[in-house]
Design a protein around this motif. Structure first.
Motif, PDB file in Angstrom:
ATOM      1  N   VAL A  27       0.514  -1.517  -0.019  1.00 55.84           N
ATOM      2  CA  VAL A  27       0.237  -0.027   0.300  1.00 55.84           C
ATOM      3  C   VAL A  27       0.777   1.394   0.040  1.00 55.84           C
ATOM      4  CG1 VAL A  27      -1.427   1.293   1.369  1.00 55.84           C
ATOM      5  CG2 VAL A  27      -2.163  -1.671   0.925  1.00 55.84           C
ATOM      6  N   GLY A  28       1.703   1.178   0.830  1.00 54.00           N
ATOM      7  CA  GLY A  28       3.011   2.432   0.914  1.00 54.00           C
ATOM      8  C   GLY A  28       3.581   3.169   0.023  1.00 54.00           C
ATOM      9  N   LEU A  29       3.968   1.534  -1.066  1.00 53.50           N
ATOM     10  CA  LEU A  29       4.791   1.502  -2.088  1.00 53.50           C
ATOM     11  C   LEU A  29       4.030   2.044  -3.404  1.00 53.50           C
ATOM     12  CD1 LEU A  29       7.650   1.236  -3.183  1.00 53.50           C
ATOM     13  CD2 LEU A  29       6.642  -1.135  -3.795  1.00 53.50           C
ATOM     14  N   ALA A  30       2.385   1.404  -3.447  1.00 56.76           N
ATOM     15  CA  ALA A  30       1.197   2.151  -4.714  1.00 56.76           C
ATOM     16  C   ALA A  30       1.374   3.454  -3.949  1.00 56.76           C
ATOM     17  CB  ALA A  30       0.598   1.333  -4.910  1.00 56.76           C
ATOM     18  N   TYR A  31       1.006   3.781  -2.911  1.00 57.97           N
ATOM     19  CA  TYR A  31       0.846   5.555  -2.962  1.00 57.97           C
ATOM     20  C   TYR A  31       2.090   6.642  -3.567  1.00 57.97           C
ATOM     21  CZ  TYR A  31      -0.154  10.163  -0.357  1.00 57.97           C
ATOM     22  OH  TYR A  31      -0.988  11.181  -0.132  1.00 57.97           O
ATOM     23  N   ALA A  32       3.135   6.130  -2.987  1.00 54.47           N
ATOM     24  CA  ALA A  32       4.732   7.068  -3.664  1.00 54.47           C
ATOM     25  C   ALA A  32       4.437   6.682  -4.799  1.00 54.47           C
ATOM     26  CB  ALA A  32       5.451   5.859  -2.929  1.00 54.47           C
ATOM     27  N   GLY A  33       4.363   5.802  -5.314  1.00 56.67           N
ATOM     28  CA  GLY A  33       4.440   5.111  -7.073  1.00 56.67           C
ATOM     29  C   GLY A  33       3.645   6.296  -7.699  1.00 56.67           C
ATOM     30  N   TRP A  34       1.696   5.887  -7.131  1.00 61.43           N
ATOM     31  CA  TRP A  34       0.700   6.808  -7.680  1.00 61.43           C
ATOM     32  C   TRP A  34       0.791   8.659  -7.668  1.00 61.43           C
ATOM     33  CZ3 TRP A  34      -2.901   5.997 -11.087  1.00 61.43           C
ATOM     34  CH2 TRP A  34      -4.089   6.046 -10.917  1.00 61.43           C
ATOM     35  N   ASP A  35       1.347   8.993  -6.693  1.00 61.87           N
ATOM     36  CA  ASP A  35       1.309  10.197  -6.043  1.00 61.87           C
ATOM     37  C   ASP A  35       2.862  10.692  -7.104  1.00 61.87           C
ATOM     38  OD1 ASP A  35       1.281  12.575  -4.573  1.00 61.87           O
ATOM     39  OD2 ASP A  35       3.803  11.908  -3.980  1.00 61.87           O
ATOM     40  N   ARG A  36       3.946  10.272  -7.507  1.00 62.11           N
ATOM     41  CA  ARG A  36       5.233  10.260  -8.393  1.00 62.11           C
ATOM     42  C   ARG A  36       4.488  10.504  -9.365  1.00 62.11           C
ATOM     43  NH1 ARG A  36      10.628  10.463  -6.232  1.00 62.11           N
ATOM     44  NH2 ARG A  36      12.029  11.815  -8.681  1.00 62.11           N
ATOM     45  N   LEU A  37       3.182   9.956 -10.744  1.00 63.72           N
ATOM     46  CA  LEU A  37       3.057   9.085 -11.420  1.00 63.72           C
ATOM     47  C   LEU A  37       2.733  10.384 -12.024  1.00 63.72           C
ATOM     48  CD1 LEU A  37       3.190   7.476 -13.991  1.00 63.72           C
ATOM     49  CD2 LEU A  37       0.715   6.791 -13.225  1.00 63.72           C
ATOM     50  N   LEU A  38       0.982  10.839 -10.934  1.00 64.00           N
ATOM     51  CA  LEU A  38       0.234  11.871 -10.814  1.00 64.00           C
ATOM     52  C   LEU A  38       1.221  13.359 -11.403  1.00 64.00           C
ATOM     53  CD1 LEU A  38      -2.801  11.293  -8.807  1.00 64.00           C
ATOM     54  CD2 LEU A  38      -2.042  10.652 -11.086  1.00 64.00           C
ATOM     55  N   THR A  39       1.982  13.515 -10.271  1.00 62.60           N
ATOM     56  CA  THR A  39       2.392  14.906 -10.435  1.00 62.60           C
ATOM     57  C   THR A  39       3.707  15.118 -11.174  1.00 62.60           C
ATOM     58  OG1 THR A  39       3.837  14.178  -8.338  1.00 62.60           O
ATOM     59  CG2 THR A  39       2.242  15.552  -6.793  1.00 62.60           C
ATOM     60  N   ARG A  40       4.469  14.012 -11.625  1.00 56.86           N
ATOM     61  CA  ARG A  40       5.598  13.888 -12.702  1.00 56.86           C
ATOM     62  C   ARG A  40       4.953  13.636 -13.851  1.00 56.86           C
ATOM     63  NH1 ARG A  40      10.588  14.606  -9.793  1.00 56.86           N
ATOM     64  NH2 ARG A  40      10.284  15.204  -7.596  1.00 56.86           N
ATOM     65  N   VAL A  41       4.362  13.683 -14.015  1.00 56.24           N
ATOM     66  CA  VAL A  41       4.080  12.333 -15.577  1.00 56.24           C
ATOM     67  C   VAL A  41       2.382  12.304 -16.316  1.00 56.24           C
ATOM     68  CG1 VAL A  41       3.340  10.019 -16.910  1.00 56.24           C
ATOM     69  CG2 VAL A  41       5.690  10.205 -14.944  1.00 56.24           C
ATOM     70  N   ALA A  42       1.268  12.242 -15.188  1.00 64.44           N
ATOM     71  CA  ALA A  42       0.029  12.717 -15.523  1.00 64.44           C
ATOM     72  C   ALA A  42      -0.195  14.321 -15.740  1.00 64.44           C
ATOM     73  CB  ALA A  42      -0.588  12.366 -14.324  1.00 64.44           C
ATOM     74  N   LEU A  43       0.294  14.863 -14.418  1.00 65.83           N
ATOM     75  CA  LEU A  43       0.111  16.980 -14.513  1.00 65.83           C
ATOM     76  C   LEU A  43       1.090  17.667 -15.888  1.00 65.83           C
ATOM     77  CD1 LEU A  43      -1.323  18.871 -12.875  1.00 65.83           C
ATOM     78  CD2 LEU A  43       1.075  19.019 -11.854  1.00 65.83           C
ATOM     79  N   PRO A  44       2.052  17.372 -16.295  1.00 62.78           N
ATOM     80  CA  PRO A  44       2.067  18.247 -17.589  1.00 62.78           C
ATOM     81  C   PRO A  44       1.423  17.699 -18.441  1.00 62.78           C
ATOM     82  CG  PRO A  44       4.433  16.857 -16.122  1.00 62.78           C
ATOM     83  CD  PRO A  44       3.331  16.435 -15.475  1.00 62.78           C
ATOM     84  N   ALA A  45       0.823  16.407 -19.061  1.00 67.47           N
ATOM     85  CA  ALA A  45      -0.047  15.524 -20.340  1.00 67.47           C
ATOM     86  C   ALA A  45      -1.215  16.808 -20.038  1.00 67.47           C
ATOM     87  CB  ALA A  45      -0.583  14.283 -19.862  1.00 67.47           C
ATOM     88  N   TRP A  46      -1.495  16.956 -18.735  1.00 71.20           N
ATOM     89  CA  TRP A  46      -2.930  17.270 -18.422  1.00 71.20           C
ATOM     90  C   TRP A  46      -3.120  19.039 -18.003  1.00 71.20           C
ATOM     91  CZ3 TRP A  46      -3.603  15.110 -12.563  1.00 71.20           C
ATOM     92  CH2 TRP A  46      -4.384  13.647 -13.085  1.00 71.20           C
ATOM     93  N   ARG A  47      -1.866  19.420 -18.450  1.00 73.06           N
ATOM     94  CA  ARG A  47      -1.393  20.649 -18.521  1.00 73.06           C
ATOM     95  C   ARG A  47      -2.059  21.794 -20.136  1.00 73.06           C
ATOM     96  NH1 ARG A  47       3.106  22.485 -14.246  1.00 73.06           N
ATOM     97  NH2 ARG A  47       1.398  22.634 -12.100  1.00 73.06           N
ATOM     98  N   MET A  48      -0.856  20.043 -20.663  1.00 74.21           N
ATOM     99  CA  MET A  48      -0.954  20.261 -22.237  1.00 74.21           C
ATOM    100  C   MET A  48      -2.633  20.251 -23.066  1.00 74.21           C
ATOM    101  SD  MET A  48       2.149  21.258 -23.008  1.00 74.21           S
ATOM    102  CE  MET A  48       1.887  20.874 -25.030  1.00 74.21           C
ATOM    103  N   GLY A  49      -3.139  19.745 -22.279  1.00 71.97           N
ATOM    104  CA  GLY A  49      -5.141  19.351 -22.963  1.00 71.97           C
ATOM    105  C   GLY A  49      -4.958  17.551 -23.316  1.00 71.97           C
ATOM    106  N   ARG A  50      -4.364  16.639 -22.938  1.00 67.89           N
ATOM    107  CA  ARG A  50      -4.201  15.337 -22.920  1.00 67.89           C
ATOM    108  C   ARG A  50      -3.776  14.998 -21.596  1.00 67.89           C
ATOM    109  NH1 ARG A  50      -2.007  15.074 -27.380  1.00 67.89           N
ATOM    110  NH2 ARG A  50      -3.228  12.415 -27.954  1.00 67.89           N
ATOM    111  N   TRP A  51      -4.821  14.222 -22.100  1.00 70.20           N
ATOM    112  CA  TRP A  51      -4.854  13.220 -20.252  1.00 70.20           C
ATOM    113  C   TRP A  51      -4.156  11.444 -20.433  1.00 70.20           C
ATOM    114  CZ3 TRP A  51      -8.320   9.569 -20.783  1.00 70.20           C
ATOM    115  CH2 TRP A  51     -10.087   9.245 -21.497  1.00 70.20           C
ATOM    116  N   PRO A  52      -3.574  10.716 -20.308  1.00 73.17           N
ATOM    117  CA  PRO A  52      -2.830   9.197 -20.137  1.00 73.17           C
ATOM    118  C   PRO A  52      -4.158   8.299 -19.549  1.00 73.17           C
ATOM    119  CG  PRO A  52      -1.480  10.913 -18.741  1.00 73.17           C
ATOM    120  CD  PRO A  52      -2.547  11.465 -19.110  1.00 73.17           C
ATOM    121  N   ALA A  53      -4.234   8.098 -21.064  1.00 71.93           N
ATOM    122  CA  ALA A  53      -5.508   6.697 -20.639  1.00 71.93           C
ATOM    123  C   ALA A  53      -4.408   5.469 -19.991  1.00 71.93           C
ATOM    124  CB  ALA A  53      -5.372   6.586 -21.982  1.00 71.93           C
TER     125      ALA A  53
END
Length: 584
Positions: free
Chosen positions: A279-305
């Motif tokens: 659970v702790g590992l998944a939370y760390a990976g999920w938070d990192r994925l959202l803030t570092r990977v997904a957020l730049p795409a969302w700002r560009m008008g794209r959402w990782p599917a």
């Protein structure tokens, strides 16, 4: 009447006693509301029978009777608002039994082993948590055609038997955890359906949720003066009742959780300890994925599917880099919990779209300015496009500030260059400052940098604010097939519900745009390519290797006005800053 052994396991005397205390608050409120009416009835009955006669009693009747009517009307209004208020419900992606028969079968078997009612339905949320959610309010009830979707078929009418709570599962758990780990993790959650079935605990929960919903209704702005005045009184009463029952409700929930955890010890207790580590590992990976990977795409008008599949890649990359996580990669050979879904790709896409809506405030449906992107296309369609868009914005602002070309540029350059940016940031402020937008600067953020850098950061902040305002003013696209439940997200003004990061400061924006300009120069002069790092997001690949030493050089340029470190880095990589770059 005493509680049976099963009832003691379901709620235990402590939680039930706390539930009764909550219900006593409701009973006292009802008694207070009926007290003037009871007094009026006594006075009227006494007058009609000739026992309470005289001027004093007549005056009392004329005062108490209207007061009783007023109090009853006010009490009826409060009760009506509480009854009709829609309790808050977590935005989720509902999972029908046809879409995940194996998952429903596993949950049913787990409930049977625990000796508790099975959840009425299963839903996924883009978060690393799992819980039971009561959706018995009429506004949350499924239509009659979906009666067969319940996990527990009791054979009784849904109007007579209250539905069990909905099991909400964090979607990253399904992709990262193995089937046995997920079953062990869900055992204490599913065990909570036992206390939820106790009538006293269920009634206490409904009362508290109704008060919460009433407070939310009375807090909605944009109402008329009369409505505001009436709802202000309703809100005061609801808050007063909440204060009176808050401690008892919290202790009740704490006791329910303790009873559920105690009951779940009989099922996969040893494996649950291992699952809690995941659970702790998944939370760390999920938070990192959202803030570092997904957020730049969302700002560009794209959402990782495929966000949930991405968290597996991120955690696998973490296990490759981190020696402490070496053992986690061996788990990937076991059956993942997402195999319990019939179409994991479609579910992943639905939860990914909901995550973009919750954490970024994106539209609920795909449109011209809001389209999905797959991981294989991310470097080209997000990373590269982001850099060129930022570089174009930077040079557009330099043009507005009338910044001249750099000395080393040819007289008529074919396009914008990195040298122009470096020269402007390091030039001595001998000329009057160029006009900048009237925005409130963050003095702490801009302190320590150069005057040109501070002015450029202010211009970037204002330009981004204008672009975001223009994007927010564009109406949503045509209504399509929406996978997430849109009901909790009807008010777009409340989005995003859970912002990942605070707004970027002027210094961060300036660093991002200078980095983008450097990356564009690297791509156009030495053949560097945009890439995707699962833990750090967009990255520059020079000769197949990540350019991890670029950010410190950019920060030195911004904070100290010293371009030597960045120029030396450009020289080592063979990048020529005077060469024009291609923009969008």
């Amino acid at each position: 009447m005493g509680m049976s052994g099963a009832e003691r396991e379901q709620g235990a005397p402590g939680p039930r006693a706390r539930a009764l205390a909550v219900l006593r608050v409701r009973s006292r409120a009802l008694a207070v509301a009926l007290l003037p009416a009871a007094a009026a009835v006594i006075l009227l009955a006494g007058g009609s029978t000739g026992h309470l006669t005289g001027p004093g009693w007549d005056l009392a009747r004329r005062i108490v009777t209207p007061l009783a009517v007023l109090v009853l009307l006010l009490a009826a209004g409060v009760a009506l608002v509480v009854a009709r208020a829609r309790p808050a419900v977590t935005p989720t992606v509902p999972i029908a039994e046809e879409a995940a028969p194996d998952l429903y079968r596993m949950v049913r078997d787990l409930a049977d082993r625990l000796g508790v009612p099975a959840p009425s339905a299963i839903a996924l949320t883009p978060d690393c948590d799992s819980w039971l959610e009561d959706r018995t309010h009429p506004a949350h009830a499924p239509p009659p055609s979906e009666e067969d979707d319940d996990v527990a078929h009791t054979g009784r009418s849904s109007r007579r038997a209250p539905a069990a709570p909905v099991l909400v599962i964090g979607s990253p758990f399904l992709w990262w955890m193995r089937v046995a780990e997920l079953r062990a993790l869900l055992a204490p959650v599913v065990a909570g359906t036992g206390p939820s079935a106790h009538p006293d605990i269920a009634a206490a929960r409904r009362f508290v949720r109704g008060l919460d919903a009433a407070v939310a209704v009375t807090s909605v702005p944009d109402r008329g003066p009369v409505s505001r005045a009436v709802l202000a009184g309703v809100g005061w009463v609801a808050r007063l009742l909440l204060r009176g029952s808050r401690v008892h409700a919290a202790e009740m929930e704490r006791g329910v959780a303790a009873a559920a955890a105690e009951r779940a010890k009989a099922v996969d207790y040893g494996l649950r300890i291992v699952a809690q580590e995941q659970v702790g590992l998944a939370y760390a990976g999920w938070d990192r994925l959202l803030t570092r990977v997904a957020l730049p795409a969302w700002r560009m008008g794209r959402w990782p599917a495929r966000l949930n599949a991405g968290v597996v890649a991120a955690l696998t990359e973490l296990s490759r880099r981190d020696r402490l996580a070496e053992g986690f990669a061996s788990r990937l050979g076991e059956r993942p919990a997402c195999d319990l879904l019939e179409e994991p790709g479609a579910v992943d896409e639905a939860t990914s779209l909901l995550a973009a809506r919750l954490f970024h405030g994106g539209p609920a449906e795909t449109g011209p300015g809001w389209s999905p992107v797959h991981w294989g296309d991310y470097p080209e369609e997000v990373t590269g496009r982001k850099w060129r868009t930022d570089a174009a914005r930077l040079h557009r602002i330099l043009d507005g500030l009338r910044v001249p070309p750099a000395h080393e540029e040819p007289p008529a350059p074919d396009g914008p260059t990195l040298a122009r940016v470096l020269t402007h940031l390091t030039a001595a402020p001998g000329l009057p400052p160029a006009p900048v937008p009237a925005v409130a600067p963050d003095e702490d953020d801009l302190a320590g940098g150069t005057a040109h850098g501070a002015a450029l950061a202010l211009c970037l902040t204002a330009e981004l604010a204008r672009e975001e305002a223009a994007a927010a003013a564009v109406p949503a696209g045509p209504h399509g097939a929406a996978a997430p439940d849109p009901d909790p997200l009807r008010d777009d003004r409340a989005l995003p519900l859970f912002p990942l990061q605070p707004p970027r400061t002027g210094r961060e924006l300036l660093a991002d745009h200078i980095t983008a300009m450097v990356c564009c120069a690297a791509m156009d002069t030495v053949g560097a390519v945009p890439g995707l790092d699962w833990l750090d997001g967009p990255t520059l690949l020079v000769g197949g290797a990540r350019a991890t030493d670029l950010p410190p050089q950019v920060l030195t340029l911004i904070e100290d006005g010293d371009p030597s470190g960045l120029r030396n880095w450009l020289t080592r990589q063979g990048i020529r800053p005077e060469k024009p770059v291609r923009l969008v």
